[in-house]
Design a protein around this motif. Sequence first.
Motif, PDB file in Angstrom:
ATOM      1  N   GLU A 174       0.828  -1.204   0.000  1.00  0.00           N
ATOM      2  CA  GLU A 174       0.000   0.000   0.000  1.00  0.00           C
ATOM      3  C   GLU A 174       0.868   1.262   0.000  1.00  0.00           C
ATOM      4  N   GLU A 175       1.977   1.223   0.720  1.00  0.00           N
ATOM      5  CA  GLU A 175       2.887   2.373   0.735  1.00  0.00           C
ATOM      6  C   GLU A 175       3.506   2.588  -0.642  1.00  0.00           C
ATOM      7  N   ASN A 179       3.025   5.758  -3.282  1.00  0.00           N
ATOM      8  CA  ASN A 179       4.152   6.463  -3.894  1.00  0.00           C
ATOM      9  C   ASN A 179       4.059   6.439  -5.413  1.00  0.00           C
ATOM     10  N   ALA A 180       3.636   5.309  -5.959  1.00  0.00           N
ATOM     11  CA  ALA A 180       3.498   5.199  -7.419  1.00  0.00           C
ATOM     12  C   ALA A 180       2.496   6.229  -7.935  1.00  0.00           C
ATOM     13  N   ALA A 218       8.410   3.229  -7.836  1.00  0.00           N
ATOM     14  CA  ALA A 218       7.938   3.045  -6.460  1.00  0.00           C
ATOM     15  C   ALA A 218       8.417   1.714  -5.907  1.00  0.00           C
ATOM     16  N   GLN A 219       8.401   0.697  -6.750  1.00  0.00           N
ATOM     17  CA  GLN A 219       8.884  -0.623  -6.332  1.00  0.00           C
ATOM     18  C   GLN A 219      10.362  -0.580  -5.974  1.00  0.00           C
ATOM     19  N   ASP A 223      10.060   7.561  -3.289  1.00  0.00           N
ATOM     20  CA  ASP A 223       8.849   8.006  -2.609  1.00  0.00           C
ATOM     21  C   ASP A 223       8.284   9.247  -3.294  1.00  0.00           C
ATOM     22  N   ALA A 224       7.127   9.678  -2.809  1.00  0.00           N
ATOM     23  CA  ALA A 224       6.470  10.879  -3.315  1.00  0.00           C
ATOM     24  C   ALA A 224       5.664  11.470  -2.180  1.00  0.00           C
ATOM     25  N   ASN A 225       5.306  12.718  -2.312  1.00  0.00           N
ATOM     26  CA  ASN A 225       4.475  13.375  -1.314  1.00  0.00           C
ATOM     27  C   ASN A 225       3.118  12.677  -1.267  1.00  0.00           C
ATOM     28  N   PRO A 226       2.713  12.129  -0.133  1.00  0.00           N
ATOM     29  CA  PRO A 226       1.420  11.436  -0.077  1.00  0.00           C
ATOM     30  C   PRO A 226       0.234  12.371  -0.309  1.00  0.00           C
TER      31      PRO A 226
END
Length: 453
Positions: A174-175, A179-180, A218-219, A223-226
């Motif tokens: 899920e995390e 991020n994806a 993402a894998q 990361d990215a800003n949620p």
Amino acid sequence: MTLTQEIASYAISINKDTISAATQKIAAEIMRDCVGCILGGMNDWPVRRTAEYYRGFHADTNASVIGIRDLKLAPEYAAMVNAMAAHIRDFDDICVAAEGHPTVAVFPSVLALGEALSSSGQEIIDAYITGVEITGLMGSALFASGYHMGWDTTCTTGIFGTTAAAAKLLRLTEEEFTNALGIAATEASGLRASYGTFAKDLTAGRTASKGIYAAKMAQLGFDANPAELEDESGLLAVSSNGFDVKLFHHIIEKRISTFLSPGMIMKRYPSCRGTHNAIDAALGLADETEFRTEEIKEIFCYAEHSAIENDRYPQPEIPIQGKFSIPYCVALALKNKGIRLGDFAGDQITDKAAMDLCRKINVTEKGEGFTKGKGGTKIVVVMNDGTRHVRCVDIAKGDPHLRLTEDELESKFMEIAETIMDPIDAKRLYEFLGDISNVKDVGEIVRNINQNL
């Protein structure tokens, strides 16, 4: 939870146990239709040149390009080429909620990535449906106004669907999934100003490619800003006029399928959807009257603002512009009593008679006396002797309320496939694609297609 986290959680929860039989049926029809669209565009020069461009890339080459047997590419690149082929003839489906084309990016991406991962038929069905549902969700609640700002929602909403589908096949946590989607938000792009040019097909292809890219990054741990969507400098702030939070949560909580509500449009003609009401009206007049097109003095066409805005070439100079021209499509329909795949092929418009008729057609935005918001079109044909023939079409064939029949879907597929393969092989392929849920390895689907070409 942020919006992106909620979308990720919802996408992960979609599977064969939560997907209704009605959604499964429509999804199966559209996936098969998309293969037909790929077949229709696979030999067009922009598709071939893009394939050759990627041939020189050094990468894992484990995904097939439909129509080029000796070429395998990385999934990102195979998805792009196949998506371009699916979109280049403007024959692919439309998601009403997103006001764009979802399958053109989502299905080629799951086909390519699924082949590379040796996914099963059921796995790519689940991933495809997930991708389209997320595209519809984004269109309904988040980007309803973005289309009218000039964004091409096939790309700005489609990248989230493609990313969700790829993340599903890659079985991201899920995390990672969140991020994806955040990475996808930074990659969203596409402008309606490109309609009538091959840049439109490139951006649709890139959307398929970037969805796989976002999921893979993402894998790998990026990361990215949620809160990439709702942040004060996030995607919603720069590309949309509004967000319907109640609708967003209602769709998720009630698990409303975009395949069923508001539904999907499957095209009957290989041109921009904005021309279809006018085409149906023209064909209706051609069927019910005895007039000759040479006897027409002038034609008045009254259409919705959005159709006139998108179909911006009243006098097209090349075939690709003809797909975005209401007058040219009406002229073809009246003159030939039909619209064919080859009507918009080639580098030059060679049908002088159609162009002569096209110049007699005036398109005007609908005024009083018309039903607003239904996309309807009215055509008035004025003959040299003063006789007037009138036809109105509120809903074009292929709309969720006027769906193509099974016979019409098969006829469309066969019309395309028979231009490049034996009719018997085309029929066999059509039947094979009718049920891919039992396929153990997606590679079998691609091999089956290519072996028949």
